[in-house]
Design a protein around this motif. Structure first.
Motif, PDB file in Angstrom:
ATOM      1  N   ASN A 161     -34.678  28.832  -8.990  1.00 22.13           N
ATOM      2  CA  ASN A 161     -34.793  29.117 -10.421  1.00 22.13           C
ATOM      3  C   ASN A 161     -36.230  28.997 -10.917  1.00 22.13           C
ATOM      4  O   ASN A 161     -36.473  28.874 -12.112  1.00 22.13           O
ATOM      5  CB  ASN A 161     -33.881  28.194 -11.234  1.00 22.13           C
ATOM      6  N   TYR A 162     -37.180  29.043  -9.982  1.00 21.06           N
ATOM      7  CA  TYR A 162     -38.591  29.029 -10.354  1.00 21.06           C
ATOM      8  C   TYR A 162     -39.058  30.469 -10.409  1.00 21.06           C
ATOM      9  O   TYR A 162     -39.015  31.176  -9.395  1.00 21.06           O
ATOM     10  CB  TYR A 162     -39.411  28.230  -9.332  1.00 21.06           C
ATOM     11  N   PRO A 163     -39.488  30.958 -11.577  1.00 17.11           N
ATOM     12  CA  PRO A 163     -39.780  32.385 -11.736  1.00 17.11           C
ATOM     13  C   PRO A 163     -40.740  32.934 -10.681  1.00 17.11           C
ATOM     14  O   PRO A 163     -41.742  32.306 -10.346  1.00 17.11           O
ATOM     15  CB  PRO A 163     -40.414  32.452 -13.131  1.00 17.11           C
ATOM     16  N   VAL A 184     -40.494  33.162  -7.608  1.00 20.28           N
ATOM     17  CA  VAL A 184     -40.400  32.555  -6.275  1.00 20.28           C
ATOM     18  C   VAL A 184     -38.925  32.447  -5.927  1.00 20.28           C
ATOM     19  O   VAL A 184     -38.216  31.565  -6.408  1.00 20.28           O
ATOM     20  CB  VAL A 184     -41.056  31.166  -6.220  1.00 20.28           C
ATOM     21  N   GLU A 185     -38.444  33.364  -5.105  1.00 18.79           N
ATOM     22  CA  GLU A 185     -37.023  33.414  -4.812  1.00 18.79           C
ATOM     23  C   GLU A 185     -36.653  32.523  -3.621  1.00 18.79           C
ATOM     24  O   GLU A 185     -37.223  32.647  -2.551  1.00 18.79           O
ATOM     25  CB  GLU A 185     -36.585  34.853  -4.517  1.00 18.79           C
ATOM     26  N   GLU A 186     -35.713  31.638  -3.839  1.00 17.22           N
ATOM     27  CA  GLU A 186     -35.105  30.824  -2.788  1.00 17.22           C
ATOM     28  C   GLU A 186     -36.135  30.242  -1.829  1.00 17.22           C
ATOM     29  O   GLU A 186     -36.345  30.711  -0.723  1.00 17.22           O
ATOM     30  CB  GLU A 186     -34.078  31.636  -2.000  1.00 17.22           C
ATOM     31  N   VAL A 187     -36.737  29.157  -2.275  1.00 28.08           N
ATOM     32  CA  VAL A 187     -37.743  28.456  -1.492  1.00 28.08           C
ATOM     33  C   VAL A 187     -37.330  26.993  -1.394  1.00 28.08           C
ATOM     34  O   VAL A 187     -36.649  26.472  -2.285  1.00 28.08           O
ATOM     35  CB  VAL A 187     -39.131  28.589  -2.171  1.00 28.08           C
ATOM     36  N   THR A 188     -37.677  26.322  -0.323  1.00 31.03           N
ATOM     37  CA  THR A 188     -37.396  24.891  -0.249  1.00 31.03           C
ATOM     38  C   THR A 188     -38.414  24.145  -1.103  1.00 31.03           C
ATOM     39  O   THR A 188     -39.507  24.640  -1.389  1.00 31.03           O
ATOM     40  CB  THR A 188     -37.466  24.363   1.189  1.00 31.03           C
ATOM     41  N   ALA A 201     -23.302  27.665 -10.957  1.00 26.65           N
ATOM     42  CA  ALA A 201     -23.691  28.383  -9.734  1.00 26.65           C
ATOM     43  C   ALA A 201     -23.729  27.447  -8.531  1.00 26.65           C
ATOM     44  O   ALA A 201     -23.316  27.824  -7.422  1.00 26.65           O
ATOM     45  CB  ALA A 201     -25.049  29.052  -9.930  1.00 26.65           C
ATOM     46  N   LEU A 202     -24.209  26.227  -8.738  1.00 23.63           N
ATOM     47  CA  LEU A 202     -24.250  25.258  -7.639  1.00 23.63           C
ATOM     48  C   LEU A 202     -22.841  24.852  -7.222  1.00 23.63           C
ATOM     49  O   LEU A 202     -22.549  24.713  -6.024  1.00 23.63           O
ATOM     50  CB  LEU A 202     -25.057  24.034  -8.048  1.00 23.63           C
TER      51      LEU A 202
END
Length: 307
Positions: A51-53, A55-59, A183-184
């Motif tokens: 949910n960081y604009p 930056v899609e699906e990052v650890t 969503a989680l």
């Protein structure tokens, strides 16, 4: 000890501290970031951030590394150098385990630490079956049964991550519904996650490592024992405010550092940003507060007529 002078010293190198460093240094302030542990703060422990604009699906670790790489272009980051004492005044004096510094302003971005359960066996088995970081320790429990304690975003994200890496996961929550984002929750249930509702963990048992837990159903006031190989505690955080309290920074009713809309504390030229200022604890909010703190410091140090 070496004496070094700065315009701004930032205490903490999580997302708030790193962003403060970028903004302060880019504005022309001589800036230093001091970090007690490793760069990244609790963000580094997040199994996934989506949910960081932009930056899609990052650890969390990957995002922390990117932020550190970016900040390092502008500001010196000194890890494993805890701040032990601060003296405020016209010139701030900061003592660490290694050096003594002077600064005109301080930004406190000390973050939070994991909240403990405070039950028998928790301390005894810490590192031997009890963990507060699913990303760090989950790999060691592949194909094993683990219990995740909590019901918020962090707990459900941790439980989903553990399922992803092959753990047999049970979540225990003291209420009959989760607080985590929808969503989680959907992701957790889609992966086959199981929950023990209306129950609390009362004791962690074992010999050399965790073997079982004692649970109590709060509605029925009944006890049960569950065999598990590990316990992941994810029940929130408490703010790291010791250094703030030592210099007289005022805390709010929840124990977090109180600030105004521009991240000022009650002490002149001492600012605070990130999770240490309270909810909501989100990376993007920590970054925003870090930026505001640096901008306010710049205005008050270099352009006071703007304030």
């Amino acid at each position: 000890m070496a004496n070094q002078d700065f315009d701004v010293i930032i205490v903490g190198a999580g997302p708030a501290g790193l962003t403060s460093g970028i903004y302060a240094a880019r504005s022309g302030l001589e800036t230093l970031i001091l970090e007690k542990e490793a760069t990244g703060g609790n963000m580094s422990d997040a199994p996934g951030i989506d949910n960081y604009p932009a930056v899609e699906e990052v650890t969390g670790m990957e995002l922390a590394e990117k932020m550190e790489e970016h900040a390092s272009k502008y500001v010196d980051i000194r890890e494993i150098e805890p701040v032990e004492k601060i003296e405020t005044g016209d010139t701030m004096r900061i003592e660490t385990s290694e050096n003594e510094y002077k600064s005109d302003a301080i930004i406190l971005a000390t973050g939070t630490e994991y909240r403990k359960l405070g039950v028998p066996g928790e301390k005894e088995f810490s590192g031997s079956g009890v963990s507060y970081c699913a990303t760090c320790d989950g790999f060691f429990y592949k194909d094993k049964h683990v219990l995740v304690v909590g019901g918020g975003n962090a707990a459900v994200a941790d439980a989903s991550h553990l399922l992803d890496i092959g753990c047999d996961v049970t979540l225990v929550h003291r209420r009959d519904e989760l607080r985590a984002e929808k969503a989680l929750q959907e992701s957790f249930f889609d992966k086959g996650g199981e929950i023990i509702w209306n129950s609390v963990l009362e004791e962690i048992k074992g010999e050399d490592s965790v073997e079982s837990v004692k649970l109590r159903n709060v509605e029925e006031d009944s006890e049960s024992e569950l065999e598990v190989d590990g316990v992941f505690v994810s029940i929130g955080e408490v703010p790291k405010t010791d250094i703030a309290k030592s210099i007289g920074v005022e805390l709010n009713d929840s124990g977090y550092i109180g600030t105004d809309d521009d991240q000022r504390t009650n002490i002149e030229r001492v600012y605070a940003a990130g999770d240490v200022t309270g909810d909501p604890k989100q990376v993007i909010i920590a970054c925003a507060e870090g930026a505001k703190a640096a901008i306010t410091a710049y205005k008050e140090l270099k352009n006071p007529y703007w304030v």
